[in-house]
Design an enzyme around this catalytic site. Sequence first.
Site, PDB file in Angstrom:
ATOM      1  N   ASP A  87     -24.654   2.655 -24.084  1.00 11.35           N
ATOM      2  CA  ASP A  87     -23.342   2.022 -24.294  1.00 11.35           C
ATOM      3  C   ASP A  87     -23.528   0.600 -24.801  1.00 11.35           C
ATOM      4  O   ASP A  87     -24.655   0.091 -24.848  1.00 11.35           O
ATOM      5  CB  ASP A  87     -22.518   2.056 -22.996  1.00 11.35           C
ATOM      6  N   ASN A 146     -18.164   2.356  -8.814  1.00  8.81           N
ATOM      7  CA  ASN A 146     -17.009   3.267  -8.814  1.00  8.81           C
ATOM      8  C   ASN A 146     -17.382   4.670  -9.293  1.00  8.81           C
ATOM      9  O   ASN A 146     -16.515   5.490  -9.575  1.00  8.81           O
ATOM     10  CB  ASN A 146     -15.868   2.697  -9.672  1.00  8.81           C
ATOM     11  N   HIS A 201     -19.155   5.385 -12.068  1.00  8.05           N
ATOM     12  CA  HIS A 201     -19.259   5.588 -13.515  1.00  8.05           C
ATOM     13  C   HIS A 201     -20.705   5.808 -13.945  1.00  8.05           C
ATOM     14  O   HIS A 201     -21.642   5.370 -13.278  1.00  8.05           O
ATOM     15  CB  HIS A 201     -18.588   4.456 -14.300  1.00  8.05           C
ATOM     16  N   GLU A 257     -15.572   5.702 -17.119  1.00  9.02           N
ATOM     17  CA  GLU A 257     -14.896   5.311 -15.891  1.00  9.02           C
ATOM     18  C   GLU A 257     -14.238   6.531 -15.222  1.00  9.02           C
ATOM     19  O   GLU A 257     -14.067   7.576 -15.858  1.00  9.02           O
ATOM     20  CB  GLU A 257     -13.820   4.261 -16.219  1.00  9.02           C
TER      21      GLU A 257
HETATM   22  C1  GLP Z   1     -23.224  -0.974 -16.348  1.00  9.47           C
HETATM   23  C2  GLP Z   1     -23.805   0.061 -17.299  1.00  9.47           C
HETATM   24  C3  GLP Z   1     -24.168   1.332 -16.590  1.00  9.47           C
HETATM   25  C4  GLP Z   1     -24.974   1.045 -15.338  1.00  9.47           C
HETATM   26  C5  GLP Z   1     -24.151   0.166 -14.417  1.00  9.47           C
HETATM   27  C6  GLP Z   1     -24.842  -0.128 -13.092  1.00  9.47           C
HETATM   28  O1  GLP Z   1     -21.887  -0.803 -16.101  1.00  9.47           O
HETATM   29  N1  GLP Z   1     -22.902   0.371 -18.370  1.00  9.47           N
HETATM   30  O2  GLP Z   1     -24.930   2.143 -17.464  1.00  9.47           O
HETATM   31  O3  GLP Z   1     -25.284   2.240 -14.708  1.00  9.47           O
HETATM   32  O4  GLP Z   1     -23.916  -1.032 -15.105  1.00  9.47           O
HETATM   33  O5  GLP Z   1     -25.599  -1.279 -13.204  1.00  9.47           O
HETATM   34  P1  GLP Z   1     -26.309  -2.074 -12.045  1.00  9.47           P
HETATM   35  O6  GLP Z   1     -27.683  -1.496 -11.968  1.00  9.47           O
HETATM   36  O7  GLP Z   1     -26.322  -3.504 -12.527  1.00  9.47           O
HETATM   37  O8  GLP Z   1     -25.525  -1.895 -10.817  1.00  9.47           O
END
Ligand code: GLP
Length: 240
Positions: free
Chosen positions: A66, A134, A136, A141
């Site tokens: 993404d 959440n 995702h 989402e």
């Molecule tokens: C972002 C990314 C996700 C990732 C999420 C969790 O939102 N788009 O791909 O899984 O963060 O990240 P963290 O490891 O910082 O909690």
Amino acid sequence: MRIVVSDDPDSAVHQAADIVERFVSTSESRALGLATGRTMEGLFAGLVNRHRQGLSFRAVDAYLLDEYVGLDRCDPNVYRSVVHRLLARHVDLDDGSLHGPDPRASDTDAECARYEREVRDASIGLQILGIGSNGHIAFNEPGTPFDSVTRVVELSEQTRSDNARFFAAGHSVPAQAMTQGIATILAASELLLVAVGAGKASAVARAVEGPITDAVPASAIRMHSNVTVVLDPPAAQGLE
Ligand code: GLP
């Protein structure tokens, strides 16, 4: 689905790096799907260490899950820059082998369609995933249909607030992102989801043991036949 509960966050990241190393050094597919986020920082550091011990990424093509919409290409929060800074520039992964949506594309819908084709043509061999608090995956989402493909999405307040820690004071998290869809992610041959910390416990429990539902996007990984989930004890604490 294989669930691995490691002794601590470092061991979780180490076990995830073992899976990535096995893929990079032995798989016929060289298309590796990368996630971003704090969890991935440890995994990338582990991969850099393995490179120093001989693991080569020369034959790998890496694909981002993404990207934020609208950030300057030189903004440190552009996911391509993050992966360059934390992984690519420390290993033998060429910039030209790092693929993702263009955050400055003028036609974001066309850019998403282009990237969807690129990812499908590449046939991702191993897709690494984190999980949002959440539930995702990538930027899909809650409420995202499981047949979704790469597209522009509005980020939830929860995700923007979770990710604000990466942005300097006075810089807000973009409201939109381009993300691979759930169907795009499930098309990979193998999935590896990594989660550490108590902040992920509820999302992990719902994804792994709750109903498979679009209210919990990560629960979609249970529809895939080759999935490993690597957790530390706090992230696993909600599991039966
Ligand atoms: C972002 C990314 C996700 C990732 C999420 C969790 O939102 N788009 O791909 O899984 O963060 O990240 P963290 O490891 O910082 O909690």
